[in-house]
Design an enzyme around this catalytic site. Structure first.
Site, PDB file in Angstrom:
ATOM      1  N   THR A  97      -0.098  -3.706  -3.197  1.00  0.00           N
ATOM      2  CA  THR A  97       1.254  -4.236  -3.018  1.00  0.00           C
ATOM      3  C   THR A  97       1.897  -4.652  -4.338  1.00  0.00           C
ATOM      4  O   THR A  97       3.107  -4.511  -4.528  1.00  0.00           O
ATOM      5  CB  THR A  97       1.185  -5.425  -2.033  1.00  0.00           C
ATOM      6  OG1 THR A  97       0.546  -4.954  -0.837  1.00  0.00           O
ATOM      7  CG2 THR A  97       2.552  -5.966  -1.689  1.00  0.00           C
TER       8      THR A  97
ATOM      9  N   CYS B 169      -7.246   4.771  12.522  1.00  0.00           N
ATOM     10  CA  CYS B 169      -6.380   5.542  13.396  1.00  0.00           C
ATOM     11  C   CYS B 169      -7.020   5.673  14.769  1.00  0.00           C
ATOM     12  O   CYS B 169      -8.232   5.801  14.879  1.00  0.00           O
ATOM     13  CB  CYS B 169      -6.279   6.904  12.713  1.00  0.00           C
ATOM     14  SG  CYS B 169      -5.454   8.110  13.636  1.00  0.00           S
TER      15      CYS B 169
ATOM     16  N   LYS C  16      -1.779   9.173  -1.143  1.00  0.00           N
ATOM     17  CA  LYS C  16      -1.366   8.713   0.194  1.00  0.00           C
ATOM     18  C   LYS C  16      -2.061   9.557   1.251  1.00  0.00           C
ATOM     19  O   LYS C  16      -2.367  10.726   1.026  1.00  0.00           O
ATOM     20  CB  LYS C  16       0.166   8.841   0.281  1.00  0.00           C
ATOM     21  CG  LYS C  16       0.776   8.661   1.662  1.00  0.00           C
ATOM     22  CD  LYS C  16       1.235   7.234   1.932  1.00  0.00           C
ATOM     23  CE  LYS C  16       1.756   7.050   3.363  1.00  0.00           C
ATOM     24  NZ  LYS C  16       1.112   5.950   4.082  1.00  0.00           N
TER      25      LYS C  16
HETATM   26  O1  RRO Z   1       1.206   4.835   6.783  1.00  0.00           O
HETATM   27  C1  RRO Z   1       0.987   3.656   7.140  1.00  0.00           C
HETATM   28  O2  RRO Z   1       1.797   3.024   7.849  1.00  0.00           O
HETATM   29  C2  RRO Z   1      -0.218   2.933   6.722  1.00  0.00           C
HETATM   30  C3  RRO Z   1      -1.486   3.475   6.625  1.00  0.00           C
HETATM   31 BR1  RRO Z   1      -1.840   5.265   6.919  1.00  0.00          BR
HETATM   32  C4  RRO Z   1      -2.593   2.666   6.286  1.00  0.00           C
HETATM   33  O3  RRO Z   1      -3.751   3.088   6.188  1.00  0.00           O
HETATM   34  N1  RRO Z   1      -2.348   1.356   6.052  1.00  0.00           N
HETATM   35  C5  RRO Z   1      -1.125   0.830   6.150  1.00  0.00           C
HETATM   36  O4  RRO Z   1      -0.956  -0.382   5.932  1.00  0.00           O
HETATM   37  N2  RRO Z   1      -0.059   1.620   6.465  1.00  0.00           N
END
Ligand code: RRO
Length: 311
Positions: free
Chosen positions: A279, A144, A59
């Site tokens: 998923t 990001c 993660k």
């Molecule tokens: O942590 C998230 O909400 C998240 C991330 Br970092 C990402 O790269 N893709 C996503 O669907 N959720």
């Protein structure tokens, strides 16, 4: 070399080389979709003996610890999921102390996914992991906003190039840039990342989406919007992988709605080298092993159950 047995699949025998790393088959996990530490607690040593993936992608790690978004964080779709998790993690120091030793004990190579809010933050993360022998490769999550420019780093080819150029000299480890599908032209971002020194690309991250609370008609998710994943995005992923594969020569890790061996086979035919299951692992934690086995039957119909590949 990682053996097929260690990668958890009884029959997967599709040895794959990715950025110089030897893998038992081409199926890995999508970052943030499989918590190997929690799974080990739930399933015990059997999980390590029967690990569902040929490599493990952790993660996203940020420099500082993060709580993540307020709940609710998930909304179920007829054929998928919207998540708004918001990057909860222990931060770099917490990851190095608590998570890395446990993840390094997994029987497969470890790929660490990192994200920063400035190029300097990403550079600090890359430099820290560059020194760790436990880490086989790094994945840069560029979905990001850059707090200095307000631009989503990975939505803009020039921003992506600046980021990759900044961190490329900091490590000899393979650098995988994880593309966002929420860009005008993900293919142009892919070309920029390759030119700036990326060793591989992964795609697709989730597609921006939203759900309303059926009673209040207000946004359901604590983060207002989230990322759509699952079978719903499979056709989009296939189109983007096919497009990017035609525009770059570095290897691709493809993902988006993979539920069966034939979905993985489609993405490999579209030009990917590895395929990630995301998923689907929420529904079935052993989905990765099943997909790898089904893919082996498609690609090597002669392979006997349990037989080792000769390559
Ligand atoms: O942590 C998230 O909400 C998240 C991330 Br970092 C990402 O790269 N893709 C996503 O669907 N959720």
């Amino acid at each position: 070399m990682t053996s097929a047995a260690a990668s958890g699949s009884a029959t997967a025998a599709l040895p794959t080389r990715f950025c110089g790393i030897e893998l038992a088959h081409p199926i890995v996990n999508g970052s943030g979709t499989f918590d190997a530490i929690a799974a080990q607690r739930a399933f015990g040593p059997a999980l390590v003996e029967q690990f569902p993936f040929a490599a493990f992608v952790s993660k996203t790690v940020t420099l500082a610890p993060r709580e993540g978004n307020p709940p609710p964080r998930l909304w179920e779709l007829p054929a998928g999921l919207i998540n708004s998790i918001g990057l909860p993690n222990k931060g770099l120091a917490g990851y190095l102390t608590h998570d890395l030793p446990e993840l390094a004990a997994l029987p497969v190579p470890l790929i660490v996914n990192v994200m920063g809010f400035t190029r300097d933050e990403v550079a600090e993360l890359v430099s820290a992991f560059a020194e760790r022998d436990e880490v086989a490769a790094l994945e840069l999550n560029v979905s990001c906003p850059n707090v200095e420019t307000g631009l989503i780093m990975g939505a803009d080819p020039a921003e992506t190039a600046l980021l990759v150029e900044r961190v490329r000299p900091l490590t000899d480890k393979p650098l995988i840039v994880k593309l966002t599908p929420n860009a005008t032209d993900p293919g142009a971002v892919a070309v920029a990342a390759e030119a700036a020194g990326a060793d591989a690309l992964s795609l697709i991250n989730t597609i921006r989406g939203m759900a309303l609370d059926p009673r209040t008609h207000e946004p359901w998710l604590g983060g207002t919007t989230g990322g759509v994943s699952g079978a719903t995005v499979r056709a989009v992923a296939l189109a983007q992988v096919y497009d990017v594969a035609g525009r770059v020569s570095i290897p691709l890790v493809a993902m988006g709605g993979v539920q069966r061996g034939r979905d993985a086979d489609d993405l490999l035919r579209a030009g990917a080298t590895l395929v990630a299951v995301g998923t689907e692992s929420f529904r079935d934690p052993l989905a990765g092993a099943r997909v790898a086995d089904e893919l082996t039957r498609i690609r090597r119909p002669d392979a006997r159950p349990g037989a080792r590949a000769r390559g």
